[in-house]
Design an enzyme around this catalytic site. Structure first.
Site, PDB file in Angstrom:
ATOM      1  N   TYR A  83       0.860  -1.193   0.000  1.00  0.00           N
ATOM      2  CA  TYR A  83       0.000   0.000   0.000  1.00  0.00           C
ATOM      3  C   TYR A  83       0.884   1.225   0.000  1.00  0.00           C
ATOM      4  O   TYR A  83       1.825   1.310   0.786  1.00  0.00           O
ATOM      5  CB  TYR A  83      -0.906   0.023   1.242  1.00  0.00           C
ATOM      6  CG  TYR A  83      -2.358  -0.133   0.881  1.00  0.00           C
ATOM      7  CD1 TYR A  83      -2.962   0.800   0.044  1.00  0.00           C
ATOM      8  CD2 TYR A  83      -3.110  -1.200   1.338  1.00  0.00           C
ATOM      9  CE1 TYR A  83      -4.289   0.660  -0.321  1.00  0.00           C
ATOM     10  CE2 TYR A  83      -4.438  -1.347   0.967  1.00  0.00           C
ATOM     11  CZ  TYR A  83      -5.022  -0.407   0.139  1.00  0.00           C
ATOM     12  OH  TYR A  83      -6.323  -0.544  -0.233  1.00  0.00           O
TER      13      TYR A  83
ATOM     14  N   GLU B 292      -0.402   4.810  -0.643  1.00  0.00           N
ATOM     15  CA  GLU B 292      -1.153   6.044  -0.915  1.00  0.00           C
ATOM     16  C   GLU B 292      -0.259   7.257  -0.710  1.00  0.00           C
ATOM     17  O   GLU B 292       0.502   7.327   0.261  1.00  0.00           O
ATOM     18  CB  GLU B 292      -2.357   6.141   0.021  1.00  0.00           C
ATOM     19  CG  GLU B 292      -3.535   5.344  -0.519  1.00  0.00           C
ATOM     20  CD  GLU B 292      -4.656   5.204   0.486  1.00  0.00           C
ATOM     21  OE1 GLU B 292      -4.681   4.178   1.182  1.00  0.00           O
ATOM     22  OE2 GLU B 292      -5.483   6.119   0.554  1.00  0.00           O
TER      23      GLU B 292
ATOM     24  N   ASP C 172      -6.454  13.306 -25.116  1.00  0.00           N
ATOM     25  CA  ASP C 172      -6.496  11.913 -24.664  1.00  0.00           C
ATOM     26  C   ASP C 172      -5.900  11.094 -25.803  1.00  0.00           C
ATOM     27  O   ASP C 172      -6.549  10.880 -26.834  1.00  0.00           O
ATOM     28  CB  ASP C 172      -7.944  11.515 -24.374  1.00  0.00           C
ATOM     29  CG  ASP C 172      -8.067  10.056 -23.920  1.00  0.00           C
ATOM     30  OD1 ASP C 172      -7.095   9.291 -24.103  1.00  0.00           O
ATOM     31  OD2 ASP C 172      -9.131   9.676 -23.404  1.00  0.00           O
TER      32      ASP C 172
ATOM     33  N   THR D  57      -3.858   5.825 -21.852  1.00  0.00           N
ATOM     34  CA  THR D  57      -3.732   4.490 -21.280  1.00  0.00           C
ATOM     35  C   THR D  57      -2.352   3.972 -21.689  1.00  0.00           C
ATOM     36  O   THR D  57      -1.709   4.514 -22.593  1.00  0.00           O
ATOM     37  CB  THR D  57      -4.815   3.531 -21.805  1.00  0.00           C
ATOM     38  OG1 THR D  57      -4.883   3.646 -23.224  1.00  0.00           O
ATOM     39  CG2 THR D  57      -6.172   3.849 -21.213  1.00  0.00           C
TER      40      THR D  57
ATOM     41  N   LYS E 108      -2.406   0.112 -24.991  1.00  0.00           N
ATOM     42  CA  LYS E 108      -2.839  -0.030 -26.392  1.00  0.00           C
ATOM     43  C   LYS E 108      -1.590  -0.038 -27.281  1.00  0.00           C
ATOM     44  O   LYS E 108      -0.774  -0.944 -27.150  1.00  0.00           O
ATOM     45  CB  LYS E 108      -3.833   1.079 -26.727  1.00  0.00           C
ATOM     46  CG  LYS E 108      -5.100   1.013 -25.854  1.00  0.00           C
ATOM     47  CD  LYS E 108      -6.137   2.032 -26.256  1.00  0.00           C
ATOM     48  CE  LYS E 108      -7.419   1.874 -25.475  1.00  0.00           C
ATOM     49  NZ  LYS E 108      -7.482   2.650 -24.228  1.00  0.00           N
TER      50      LYS E 108
ATOM     51  N   ARG F  23      -2.092  -2.873 -18.307  1.00  0.00           N
ATOM     52  CA  ARG F  23      -3.332  -2.084 -18.269  1.00  0.00           C
ATOM     53  C   ARG F  23      -3.173  -0.971 -17.252  1.00  0.00           C
ATOM     54  O   ARG F  23      -2.824  -1.220 -16.099  1.00  0.00           O
ATOM     55  CB  ARG F  23      -4.507  -2.959 -17.871  1.00  0.00           C
ATOM     56  CG  ARG F  23      -4.725  -4.132 -18.779  1.00  0.00           C
ATOM     57  CD  ARG F  23      -6.095  -4.696 -18.591  1.00  0.00           C
ATOM     58  NE  ARG F  23      -7.057  -3.815 -19.202  1.00  0.00           N
ATOM     59  CZ  ARG F  23      -7.338  -3.811 -20.502  1.00  0.00           C
ATOM     60  NH1 ARG F  23      -6.738  -4.650 -21.312  1.00  0.00           N
ATOM     61  NH2 ARG F  23      -8.226  -2.978 -20.990  1.00  0.00           N
TER      62      ARG F  23
HETATM   63  N1  DSN Z   1     -12.258   0.423 -24.544  1.00  0.00           N
HETATM   64  C1  DSN Z   1     -11.282   1.244 -25.217  1.00  0.00           C
HETATM   65  C2  DSN Z   1     -11.346   1.069 -26.676  1.00  0.00           C
HETATM   66  O1  DSN Z   1     -11.664  -0.033 -27.107  1.00  0.00           O
HETATM   67  O2  DSN Z   1     -11.067   1.989 -27.420  1.00  0.00           O
HETATM   68  C3  DSN Z   1     -11.395   2.657 -24.841  1.00  0.00           C
HETATM   69  O3  DSN Z   1     -11.754   2.770 -23.504  1.00  0.00           O
END
Ligand code: DSN
Length: 411
Positions: free
Chosen positions: A51, A53, A197, A223, A226, A232
């Site tokens: 933990y 925080e 984003d 994120t 991707k 993730r």
């Molecule tokens: N779920 C993601 C996507 O497939 O683009 C975005 O949050």
């Protein structure tokens, strides 16, 4: 201690089953990728026990001297990779990162411009069923029906009329490069904060094959799983002037303890993305997407905006007499994963929309080249044509297994 196999053979065997599905299937979901064993090792480590925080040097729990080093490494590498002034690497995922930004710089009811969901935007960019659309006054811009592209003059018109507090540029289903500089100029004209984003294209930006909003924008979220190919999770980058507010917005604003094992995986992914091979990878992702889109268009598939500048494309499947859902289900039968998608001005419902979104981040990771991408387009076409013929589909499934064996993943 006992192994997973000894403690829970059922979950162990399901993980093995999923590993097989990934190894012998073609992954075309534009938001997915295959992370390295190194990233998974970090993400599956003892850091999950901690933990922490707070932030580096300012924690609410003891025993964080190692975690501080891990988090600082992740921050330093993120800053080097994207050239940002400040990085918060704690967001658990993309929507939490966006919530933290809104909490940091907006008050409920403030006006924000964002791209409409069915025009390629994201739920957290102001859709009415999402917290963003419920708490803030989002005004949505769209793509042009004739071109499938965002018209920046129209964005400017809306901005001048609406005078938003923030302009948000970013997407989850748009295949063209955004004009970051123009967004910033428009925001400056109306005194708006700029937020990008870049969740989908972060790896292409990190790999320096498309332009980055970081030099222009106040705040950039992404994120990490991707095109960036990490675990993730997400990060928020910003100019120094926003650093304190962003950090407070995330913690204690809306998150508790960070996931240190995942943050270690992010640090590893940033290190991997700093290597010259990642630049080659990112370039190949785009080449493969363009090869696939080109072949599909040759075969009469309508692609929104007639092509792609990045890793993804949205195909209007009604050009072939099927819905997006029917196409997704047919492809699933032969071992191709894809995701149904609305198209701009869609007349069908979101659960069974007109489009299919495809992406090349994952197949490029396993070594597919442009010729393989053309082969995949051919397989997609034949699968759609033979969608009700199980014998033909079984033969196609064999071809796919052979193609996957040619490009082994983890096995
Ligand atoms: N779920 C993601 C996507 O497939 O683009 C975005 O949050």
């Amino acid at each position: 201690m006992k192994s997973l196999q000894q403690v829970d053979a059922k979950i162990a065997s399901l993980i093995e089953k999923e590993a097989d599905r990934q190894e012998f299937g073609i992954e075309l979901i534009a938001s997915e990728n295959y992370t390295s064993k190194a990233v998974m090792e970090a993400a599956g480590s003892v850091l999950t026990n901690k933990y922490s925080e707070g932030y580096v040097g300012k924690r609410y729990y003891g025993g964080n001297e190692v975690i501080d080093e891990v988090e600082q490494l992740a921050i330093d590498r993120c800053k080097e990779l994207f050239g940002c002034e400040h990085a918060n690497i704690q967001p658990l995922s993309g929507s939490p990162a966006n919530i933290a930004v809104y909490l940091a710089v907006l008050k409920p009811g403030d006006k924000v411009l964002g791209l409409k969901l069915d025009h390629g935007g994201h739920l957290s960019h102001g859709h009415p069923v999402n917290f963003s659309g419920m708490m803030y006054n989002f005004v949505q811009y769209e793509v042009e029906q004739a071109t499938g592209r965002i018209d920046m003059d129209k964005v400017r018109e809306i901005a001048l009329r609406e005078k938003p507090k923030m302009i948000l540029a970013g997407f989850s289903a748009y295949s063209r490069n955004l004009d970051w500089k123009r967004f910033k100029e428009i925001a400056d004209e109306v005194g708006a904060i700029t937020m990008a984003d870049i969740s989908h294209v972060a790896g292409l930006i990190a790999g320096k094959v498309i332009d980055s909003p970081v030099p222009y924008f106040d705040i950039v979220t992404t994120t990490t799983h991707k095109t960036l190919r990490g675990p993730r999770g997400a990060v928020i980058m910003c100019k120094q002037a926003f650093a304190k507010a962003i950090d407070k917005g995330l913690f204690p604003g809306m998150q508790g303890g960070p996931h240190d094992h995942i943050n270690a995986g992010k640090a590893v992914a940033f290190l991997e993305a700093l290597q010259p091979e990642f630049h080659v990878y990112a370039g190949n992702v785009i080449k493969n997407a363009q090869a696939m889109a080109g072949e599909l268009m040759k075969r009469g598939y309508k692609i929104i905006s007639d092509g792609t500048d990045n890793h993804l494309m949205v195909v209007d499947m009604t050009s072939k007499g099927v819905s997006g859902k029917e196409a997704e289900v047919a492809l699933e039968k032969v071992g191709i994963s894809s995701s149904r998608s609305t198209i701009p001005f869609d007349t069908r419902k979101p659960m069974d929309p007109s489009g299919l979104r495809l992406g090349t981040a994952a197949i490029t990771t396993r070594g597919f080249n442009e010729a393989d991408s053309v082969t995949v387009a051919d397989i997609i076409d034949r699968t759609i044509i033979a969608r009700n013929d199980d014998a033909v589909l079984a033969k196609i499934r064999e071809e796919i297994v052979a193609l996957c064996r040619k490009h082994p993943l983890y096995k």
